[in-house]
Motif scaffolding. Structure first.
Motif, PDB file in Angstrom:
ATOM      1  N   ILE A  90      38.797  63.966 -24.174  1.00  0.00           N
ATOM      2  CA  ILE A  90      39.816  62.984 -23.805  1.00  0.00           C
ATOM      3  C   ILE A  90      39.702  62.680 -22.310  1.00  0.00           C
ATOM      4  O   ILE A  90      39.662  63.603 -21.494  1.00  0.00           O
ATOM      5  CB  ILE A  90      41.237  63.521 -24.097  1.00  0.00           C
ATOM      6  CG1 ILE A  90      41.388  63.908 -25.573  1.00  0.00           C
ATOM      7  CG2 ILE A  90      42.307  62.507 -23.681  1.00  0.00           C
ATOM      8  CD1 ILE A  90      42.660  64.690 -25.876  1.00  0.00           C
ATOM      9  N   LEU A  91      39.679  61.395 -21.970  1.00  0.00           N
ATOM     10  CA  LEU A  91      39.762  60.949 -20.573  1.00  0.00           C
ATOM     11  C   LEU A  91      41.183  60.442 -20.370  1.00  0.00           C
ATOM     12  O   LEU A  91      41.659  59.590 -21.120  1.00  0.00           O
ATOM     13  CB  LEU A  91      38.768  59.818 -20.291  1.00  0.00           C
ATOM     14  CG  LEU A  91      38.975  59.066 -18.968  1.00  0.00           C
ATOM     15  CD1 LEU A  91      38.765  59.981 -17.755  1.00  0.00           C
ATOM     16  CD2 LEU A  91      38.075  57.840 -18.901  1.00  0.00           C
ATOM     17  N   VAL A  92      41.852  60.964 -19.353  1.00  0.00           N
ATOM     18  CA  VAL A  92      43.198  60.514 -19.009  1.00  0.00           C
ATOM     19  C   VAL A  92      43.166  59.885 -17.624  1.00  0.00           C
ATOM     20  O   VAL A  92      42.618  60.472 -16.692  1.00  0.00           O
ATOM     21  CB  VAL A  92      44.205  61.693 -19.023  1.00  0.00           C
ATOM     22  CG1 VAL A  92      45.547  61.268 -18.455  1.00  0.00           C
ATOM     23  CG2 VAL A  92      44.361  62.238 -20.426  1.00  0.00           C
ATOM     24  N   MET A  93      43.771  58.694 -17.530  1.00  0.00           N
ATOM     25  CA  MET A  93      43.893  58.010 -16.249  1.00  0.00           C
ATOM     26  C   MET A  93      45.293  57.415 -16.166  1.00  0.00           C
ATOM     27  O   MET A  93      45.945  57.191 -17.191  1.00  0.00           O
ATOM     28  CB  MET A  93      42.849  56.892 -16.132  1.00  0.00           C
ATOM     29  CG  MET A  93      41.403  57.347 -16.151  1.00  0.00           C
ATOM     30  SD  MET A  93      40.911  58.423 -14.787  1.00  0.00           S
ATOM     31  CE  MET A  93      40.950  57.294 -13.405  1.00  0.00           C
ATOM     32  N   GLY A  94      45.740  57.130 -14.944  1.00  0.00           N
ATOM     33  CA  GLY A  94      47.006  56.438 -14.769  1.00  0.00           C
ATOM     34  C   GLY A  94      46.905  55.022 -15.300  1.00  0.00           C
ATOM     35  O   GLY A  94      45.821  54.429 -15.314  1.00  0.00           O
ATOM     36  N   ASP A  95      48.034  54.473 -15.726  1.00  0.00           N
ATOM     37  CA  ASP A  95      47.997  53.144 -16.339  1.00  0.00           C
ATOM     38  C   ASP A  95      47.680  52.021 -15.346  1.00  0.00           C
ATOM     39  O   ASP A  95      47.434  50.887 -15.754  1.00  0.00           O
ATOM     40  CB  ASP A  95      49.270  52.845 -17.127  1.00  0.00           C
ATOM     41  CG  ASP A  95      50.527  52.807 -16.276  1.00  0.00           C
ATOM     42  OD1 ASP A  95      50.463  52.987 -15.045  1.00  0.00           O
ATOM     43  OD2 ASP A  95      51.612  52.602 -16.864  1.00  0.00           O
ATOM     44  N   ASP A  96      47.616  52.338 -14.060  1.00  0.00           N
ATOM     45  CA  ASP A  96      47.163  51.336 -13.095  1.00  0.00           C
ATOM     46  C   ASP A  96      45.666  51.041 -13.289  1.00  0.00           C
ATOM     47  O   ASP A  96      45.161  50.042 -12.796  1.00  0.00           O
ATOM     48  CB  ASP A  96      47.455  51.768 -11.655  1.00  0.00           C
ATOM     49  CG  ASP A  96      46.934  53.145 -11.307  1.00  0.00           C
ATOM     50  OD1 ASP A  96      46.974  54.038 -12.176  1.00  0.00           O
ATOM     51  OD2 ASP A  96      46.505  53.352 -10.162  1.00  0.00           O
ATOM     52  N   GLY A  98      44.500  50.730 -16.400  1.00  0.00           N
ATOM     53  CA  GLY A  98      44.516  50.266 -17.791  1.00  0.00           C
ATOM     54  C   GLY A  98      43.358  49.365 -18.175  1.00  0.00           C
ATOM     55  O   GLY A  98      43.121  48.344 -17.536  1.00  0.00           O
ATOM     56  N   GLY A  99      42.613  49.748 -19.193  1.00  0.00           N
ATOM     57  CA  GLY A  99      41.493  48.979 -19.720  1.00  0.00           C
ATOM     58  C   GLY A  99      40.174  49.172 -18.993  1.00  0.00           C
ATOM     59  O   GLY A  99      39.120  48.881 -19.542  1.00  0.00           O
ATOM     60  N   ARG A 100      40.218  49.675 -17.780  1.00  0.00           N
ATOM     61  CA  ARG A 100      38.999  49.765 -16.955  1.00  0.00           C
ATOM     62  C   ARG A 100      37.967  50.736 -17.544  1.00  0.00           C
ATOM     63  O   ARG A 100      36.777  50.585 -17.314  1.00  0.00           O
ATOM     64  CB  ARG A 100      39.394  50.214 -15.551  1.00  0.00           C
ATOM     65  CG  ARG A 100      38.242  50.403 -14.616  1.00  0.00           C
ATOM     66  CD  ARG A 100      38.231  49.390 -13.492  1.00  0.00           C
ATOM     67  NE  ARG A 100      37.079  49.583 -12.648  1.00  0.00           N
ATOM     68  CZ  ARG A 100      37.115  49.935 -11.375  1.00  0.00           C
ATOM     69  NH1 ARG A 100      38.265  50.132 -10.784  1.00  0.00           N
ATOM     70  NH2 ARG A 100      36.013  50.072 -10.696  1.00  0.00           N
ATOM     71  N   PHE A 101      38.431  51.730 -18.291  1.00  0.00           N
ATOM     72  CA  PHE A 101      37.498  52.727 -18.825  1.00  0.00           C
ATOM     73  C   PHE A 101      37.410  52.715 -20.354  1.00  0.00           C
ATOM     74  O   PHE A 101      36.904  53.653 -20.955  1.00  0.00           O
ATOM     75  CB  PHE A 101      37.875  54.122 -18.300  1.00  0.00           C
ATOM     76  CG  PHE A 101      37.778  54.196 -16.808  1.00  0.00           C
ATOM     77  CD1 PHE A 101      36.544  54.163 -16.167  1.00  0.00           C
ATOM     78  CD2 PHE A 101      38.921  54.245 -16.024  1.00  0.00           C
ATOM     79  CE1 PHE A 101      36.450  54.194 -14.779  1.00  0.00           C
ATOM     80  CE2 PHE A 101      38.838  54.280 -14.643  1.00  0.00           C
ATOM     81  CZ  PHE A 101      37.600  54.256 -14.016  1.00  0.00           C
TER      82      PHE A 101
END
Length: 130
Positions: A90-96, A98-101
């Motif tokens: 799982i890759l987790v990123m902040g929603d800022d 969003g969609g980039r990954f």
């Protein structure tokens, strides 16, 4: 099956928003691996030196109970290599971000978590300056 979560960030001027993201990410799996942006990467993506050097930022993230492993992230374009190297599910990123990954979805689940309202590193730095 044991799931490994990976996330990335600069984590400069560490604040509760960072902690919230890391704690929520850790709950999505059994282990959390964090890539901390190098000083050079921060300069290239934000156009400024971080307030705290990479070695200090790594030490802060390593000290958190919710984090199992920390490494230096040298390039945004190497996300897939890091995911493969650490066998992340799982890759987790902040929603800022969003969609980039989303392009990484064939290799792992991609989750964008909401940011903590009313807090950002830029905001903290501006408060300190004024």
């Amino acid at each position: 099956m044991k799931k490994t979560v990976i996330t990335f960030g600069t984590f400069d001027v560490f604040h509760v928003g960072h902690l919230n993201l890391l704690e929520r990410a850790a709950k999505l799996g059994e282990s959390l691996i964090v890539g901390v942006s190098t000083d050079a990467l921060n300069i290239s993506k934000k156009g400024r030196h971080p307030i705290y050097p990479e070695g200090e930022r790594v030490r802060l993230i390593q000290a958190l109970r919710c984090v199992d492993e920390v490494f230096l992230e040298h390039s945004l374009e190497q996300k897939l290599e890091y995911i493969r190297e650490y066998r992340a599910d799982i890759l987790v990123m902040g929603d800022d971000w969003g969609g980039r990954f989303d392009w990484l979805m064939p290799w792992c689940e991609v989750i964008y978590l909401p940011r903590t309202p009313s807090i950002s590193t830029t905001e903290v730095i501006e408060r300190i300056r004024t």
